[in-house]
Write a protein that holds these residues in place. Structure first.
Motif, PDB file in Angstrom:
ATOM      1  N   TYR A 284       5.526   9.516  -5.061  1.00  0.00           N
ATOM      2  CA  TYR A 284       5.400   8.139  -4.586  1.00  0.00           C
ATOM      3  C   TYR A 284       6.724   7.426  -4.830  1.00  0.00           C
TER       4      TYR A 284
ATOM      5  N   LYS B  47      -2.466   6.845  -6.705  1.00  0.00           N
ATOM      6  CA  LYS B  47      -3.152   7.618  -5.672  1.00  0.00           C
ATOM      7  C   LYS B  47      -2.898   6.957  -4.328  1.00  0.00           C
ATOM      8  N   ASP B  48      -3.055   7.735  -3.274  1.00  0.00           N
ATOM      9  CA  ASP B  48      -2.840   7.208  -1.932  1.00  0.00           C
ATOM     10  C   ASP B  48      -3.736   6.002  -1.681  1.00  0.00           C
ATOM     11  N   GLY B  49      -3.150   4.961  -1.094  1.00  0.00           N
ATOM     12  CA  GLY B  49      -3.905   3.758  -0.772  1.00  0.00           C
ATOM     13  C   GLY B  49      -3.877   2.694  -1.846  1.00  0.00           C
TER      14      GLY B  49
ATOM     15  N   ARG C  39       6.626  16.285  -3.644  1.00  0.00           N
ATOM     16  CA  ARG C  39       5.718  15.243  -3.145  1.00  0.00           C
ATOM     17  C   ARG C  39       5.567  14.198  -4.241  1.00  0.00           C
TER      18      ARG C  39
ATOM     19  N   GLU D 245       0.858  -1.185   0.000  1.00  0.00           N
ATOM     20  CA  GLU D 245       0.000   0.000   0.000  1.00  0.00           C
ATOM     21  C   GLU D 245       0.893   1.234   0.000  1.00  0.00           C
TER      22      GLU D 245
ATOM     23  N   HIS E 106       1.652   5.536  -0.307  1.00  0.00           N
ATOM     24  CA  HIS E 106       1.168   6.880   0.002  1.00  0.00           C
ATOM     25  C   HIS E 106       2.231   7.873  -0.448  1.00  0.00           C
ATOM     26  N   SER E 107       1.817   9.051  -0.836  1.00  0.00           N
ATOM     27  CA  SER E 107       2.767  10.067  -1.282  1.00  0.00           C
ATOM     28  C   SER E 107       3.628  10.523  -0.105  1.00  0.00           C
ATOM     29  N   GLN E 108       4.861  10.939  -0.431  1.00  0.00           N
ATOM     30  CA  GLN E 108       5.826  11.368   0.580  1.00  0.00           C
ATOM     31  C   GLN E 108       6.593  12.575   0.057  1.00  0.00           C
TER      32      GLN E 108
END
Length: 397
Positions: free
Chosen positions: A314, A357-359, A312, A47, A49-51
């Protein structure tokens, strides 16, 4: 009648047998077929999420001196003395006298030039005085330039300027008997000795500056875009991109910090690359590690150029990417492909800007012949490693 019975009896028995077999076949229950469950492939997923990611570009280069020069004799004469450190590898501070040429003749030349200036100045003053006398004695109608000594005054002024120039030249030649360098330097080679006569223009030795070192790095245009700069970039230290320089000496890494001072405004013709120049201050003093190891001129180094602002994005493992910049994701028990916009590829990870996308549960295990929308089972794998990618902890910002 008996004969007829003998003929019909076997036929009846055979017919009865067929009828019995038929009835048994019809009455027999059909065999129960065991239903085989549909095989659903299992995929390891992560899974994501952006960082916030610090953009870093890895390059290689060679350390060069910011300034290198050949010492040339500007006046002739016999060498009177040489600095003790004027040998290959020696260190000389800025404005220290490296070589002293005997200067007696040049001192005498200064005295003679000073005398010529005095004589020329006296001649000018005499002509000015004569002109003033003529102005007072001659009638006003006869004040011609020649009568007022104007040509003589102009000549005297020119002779004075020539004498002053001669004096300046004599003093300059005298100063040139003491050979110095404008920066702290190391000597690369020494070509003369004490007592040797040197004519004008002869090479005395070679030296290079140790105040700053320069590293020439080859960029692609993609790398410039990743760093957020363009061709022709130029910056002072406080505003420039920071660069970590690493040199491996005897199996041990040593680090120095510098900054990207400038980037060429044109492609190199043969390689089609763009060269940038990193400046490192005090390379022989800015030392890291237990042993004091300088950033020696000529060293081969690796450099990490860091963008000013984080982005920002992934971060996904390289093995998750497939042909056409696609990854597979598992969503609601089905597998789908997504096309990505890969911003940067590191050794084991990818930095992705768009397409996820996140998730999202991205597939990290090997896949083959995946049908879009096919059923799939997701198995959560280990967290994604961010090796060689500089992820910024947002709570620390």
């Amino acid at each position: 009648m008996g004969k007829l019975i003998k003929i019909m009896l076997p036929s009846g028995i055979i017919a009865a047998s067929f009828i019995a077999v038929f009835l048994m076949t019809v009455a027999k229950e059909p065999p129960v077929k065991n239903a085989t469950p549909e095989a659903i492939p299992r995929y390891e997923v992560n899974e994501i999420h952006s960082q916030l990611v610090q953009v870093v570009v890895d390059l290689f280069g060679e350390v060069k001196a910011e300034s290198e020069l050949t010492l040339i004799a500007e006046v002739s004469g016999r060498i009177e003395s040489i600095h003790p450190a004027f040998n290959a590898g020696g260190t000389i501070d800025a404005n220290e006298v490296l070589i002293k040429i005997k200067d007696e003749d040049y001192r005498l030349a200064v005295v003679q030039a000073e005398a010529q200036v005095a004589i020329a100045d006296l001649a000018l003053q005499e002509n000015i005085a004569d002109a003033e006398v003529a102005r007072k004695q001659l009638p006003s109608g006869s004040h011609t330039p020649l009568a007022l000594k104007q040509p003589q005054i102009a000549q005297a002024r020119a002779q004075l300027k020539a004498a002053e120039a001669g004096l300046q030249k004599a003093r300059l030649d005298l100063a040139r008997t003491a050979i110095t360098l404008p920066f702290t330097s190391r000597i690369r080679s020494k070509l003369v000795g004490v007592g040797q006569y040197v004519p004008v223009g002869v090479s005395l030795g070679e030296a290079y500056s140790t105040e700053n070192a320069e590293v020439r790095l080859a960029f692609t245009d993609d790398q410039l875009i990743q760093l957020g700069i363009s061709m022709g970039y130029k910056a002072e230290k406080q505003d420039a991109l920071k660069v970590k320089v690493t040199a491996n000496v005897a199996g041990r890494d040593y680090e120095w910090w510098g900054w990207l001072a400038r980037v060429d405004a044109a492609y190199e013709r043969q390689t089609r690359l763009i060269y940038g120049y990193v400046k490192v201050e005090a390379p022989y003093e800015q030392v890291r590690g237990q042993e004091k190891m300088p950033l020696a001129i000529g060293s081969f180094i690796s450099a990490q150029v860091r963008a000013t602002e984080p982005i920002r994005a992934y971060v996904i493992p390289s093995e998750a990417l497939h042909y056409g910049n696609r990854v597979y994701v598992v969503n609601n028990g089905q597998v789908f492909s997504k096309r990505l916009s890969v911003f940067q590829q590191r050794s084991e990870s990818l930095v992705v800007l768009d397409g996820l996308k996140d998730g999202d549960l991205i597939v990290t295990s090997p896949v083959s012949a995946v049908v879009e929308g096919a059923k799939a089972e997701a198995v959560v794998a280990k967290p994604i490693a961010t090796q060689n990618v500089f992820v910024i902890q947002e709570q620390a910002l």
